[in-house]
Write a protein that holds these residues in place. Structure first.
Motif, short mmCIF file in Angstrom:
data_model
loop_
_atom_site.label_atom_id
_atom_site.label_comp_id
_atom_site.label_asym_id
_atom_site.label_seq_id
_atom_site.Cartn_x
_atom_site.Cartn_y
_atom_site.Cartn_z
N VAL A 71 42.24 21.22 29.84
CA VAL A 71 41.40 22.07 30.29
C VAL A 71 39.91 21.22 30.38
CG1 VAL A 71 40.66 24.45 30.90
CG2 VAL A 71 42.89 24.03 29.86
N GLY A 72 39.33 21.29 31.51
CA GLY A 72 37.54 20.83 31.76
C GLY A 72 36.82 22.22 31.73
N ALA A 73 36.88 22.84 32.36
CA ALA A 73 36.15 24.38 32.87
C ALA A 73 36.63 25.25 33.04
CB ALA A 73 34.56 23.69 33.30
N VAL A 74 36.12 26.63 32.55
CA VAL A 74 36.63 28.32 33.35
C VAL A 74 35.50 28.57 34.30
CG1 VAL A 74 36.93 30.31 32.98
CG2 VAL A 74 37.76 28.33 31.45
N PHE A 75 35.59 28.58 35.75
CA PHE A 75 34.60 29.50 35.95
C PHE A 75 34.50 30.54 36.76
CE2 PHE A 75 34.51 24.69 36.77
CZ PHE A 75 33.43 24.60 37.68
N VAL A 76 33.80 31.51 36.06
CA VAL A 76 34.26 32.56 36.18
C VAL A 76 32.58 32.99 37.85
CG1 VAL A 76 32.75 35.22 35.47
CG2 VAL A 76 33.23 32.87 34.29
N ASN A 77 34.34 33.82 38.78
CA ASN A 77 33.74 33.37 39.73
C ASN A 77 33.66 35.00 40.41
OD1 ASN A 77 33.06 32.81 42.85
ND2 ASN A 77 34.78 32.45 43.03
N ARG A 78 32.15 35.12 41.23
CA ARG A 78 32.19 36.62 41.63
C ARG A 78 31.18 37.32 40.78
NH1 ARG A 78 36.96 38.90 45.32
NH2 ARG A 78 34.61 39.70 46.23
N VAL A 79 30.51 37.13 40.17
CA VAL A 79 29.82 37.83 38.48
C VAL A 79 28.28 38.44 39.37
CG1 VAL A 79 28.59 37.83 37.04
CG2 VAL A 79 30.11 35.88 37.11
N LEU A 80 28.45 39.69 39.28
CA LEU A 80 27.12 40.65 40.34
C LEU A 80 25.84 39.98 39.60
CD1 LEU A 80 28.75 44.05 39.55
CD2 LEU A 80 28.32 42.76 41.57
N PRO A 81 25.03 39.95 40.89
CA PRO A 81 23.74 38.70 40.65
C PRO A 81 22.77 40.54 40.12
CG PRO A 81 23.87 39.57 42.88
CD PRO A 81 25.32 39.92 41.99
N SER A 82 22.42 39.82 38.92
CA SER A 82 20.69 40.86 38.37
C SER A 82 20.13 41.79 39.19
CB SER A 82 20.38 40.26 37.26
OG SER A 82 19.93 39.30 37.76
N GLY A 83 19.87 41.52 40.82
CA GLY A 83 18.95 41.79 41.31
C GLY A 83 19.37 43.14 42.16
N VAL A 84 20.63 42.78 42.12
CA VAL A 84 21.44 44.75 43.25
C VAL A 84 21.11 45.61 42.11
CG1 VAL A 84 22.40 43.25 44.30
CG2 VAL A 84 23.78 43.87 42.29
N ALA A 85 21.21 47.10 42.51
CA ALA A 85 20.98 48.14 41.97
C ALA A 85 21.90 49.40 42.58
CB ALA A 85 19.56 48.69 41.31
N GLY A 86 22.06 50.73 41.81
CA GLY A 86 22.59 51.39 42.01
C GLY A 86 23.87 52.04 41.87
#
Length: 206
Positions: free
Chosen positions: A139-154
Motif C-alpha cells: 500500500v503506497g498511500a491513503v488519500f482522504v477525499n472531500r475534506v471540508l475546507p476551513s474557510g466555510v462556515a455555518g
C-alpha cells in the motif's frame, strides 16, 4: 462464479507484461473495493488452479501414451507432437507468476486508497488494507477525499466538521502507518485540466 474476475486478471496480466519498457507508469483505476480485492487475490488462486490443471493434463498424457503402447495400431497414430493445451496452460501459469511478482514488488507497485472521512468507508478501507497485507501487495498511500475546507462556515457545516474531525482522527489511528493526504471538498465536479490544476493535495502524514 469468478469468471469475470479471471478474465479481468488475464487482461490485467497481459497489459503488465506487454507494456514493459513502453510506459514509465501504468495506472489501474479499479472498481469498488470488494471487486478489486477479489481481482488482486487472483494471482494466488489462479496459480493454484492452473497448477492443478497442468498436473491433471500431464497425467492424462501419460495415460494416453500407456494406452497407445498397449493398444498399438488400434489406438491410432499419435502425430500431434507437443500438447497445445498443456502449452497454453503453462504459458498462463508463467504469466500469472510474473504478474504476482510485479504486484508484490514495492519498487514497482503501490496500491493507493481513496477514502472519505465517514464511518463505513473507513471500516471498508481498514479491511481492504488488511487483505492486501495478507497477499503481500504494498500500500503506497491513503488519500482522504472531500475534506471540508476551513474557510466555510455555518451551523450545519460546523456540525459536519466536528463529526469529520472525529473520523479524521480515526483514519490517522487505523491507517497512520501509511502516507496520508487530504483532498478538499470542491464546489463543483473535478473534470478537465483546469479543474485539476486548482485541486490541492496536502501531505498530512508521512
Amino acid at each position: 462464479p469468478g469468471s469475470e474476475e479471471a478474465a479481468l486478471f488475464e487482461r490485467f496480466s497481459c497489459i503488465i507484461e506487454g507494456s514493459a519498457g513502453e510506459y514509465e507508469t501504468i495506472v489501474f483505476d479499479t472498481a469498488p473495493t470488494a471487486q478489486t480485492l477479489r481481482l488482486l487475490s487472483l494471482p494466488e488462486l489462479m496459480t493454484a488452479w492452473i497448477t492443478g490443471l497442468i498436473g491433471r493434463r500431464k497425467k492424462l498424457n501419460v495415460l494416453s501414451r500407456m494406452w497407445r503402447n498397449v493398444a498399438g495400431a488400434a489406438a491410432g497414430d499419435d502425430t500431434r507432437g507437443n500438447d497445445p493445451v498443456l502449452a497454453i496452460l503453462e504459458q498462463r501459469q508463467g504469466r500469472f507468476q510474473r504478474a504476482r511478482q510485479v504486484l508484490t514488488d514495492p519498487n514497482k507497485t503501490a496500491f493507493m486508497f481513496v477514502v472519505t472521512p465517514e464511518r463505513l468507508p473507513i471500516a471498508e478501507t481498514e479491511r481492504a488494507v488488511a487483505m492486501l497485507e495478507k497477499y503481500g501487495i504494498p500500500v503506497g498511500a491513503v488519500f482522504v477525499n472531500r475534506v471540508l475546507p476551513s474557510g466555510v462556515a455555518g451551523e450545519f457545516l460546523d456540525r459536519r466538521r466536528a463529526q469529520e474531525t472525529e473520523y479524521l482522527g480515526q483514519i490517522e489511528q487505523v491507517l497512520g502507518s501509511y502516507p496520508l493526504y487530504r483532498i478538499p471538498l470542491m464546489d463543483r465536479d473535478v473534470v478537465g485540466v483546469d479543474a485539476l490544476s486548482q485541486l490541492s493535495v496536502t501531505r498530512w502524514r508521512d
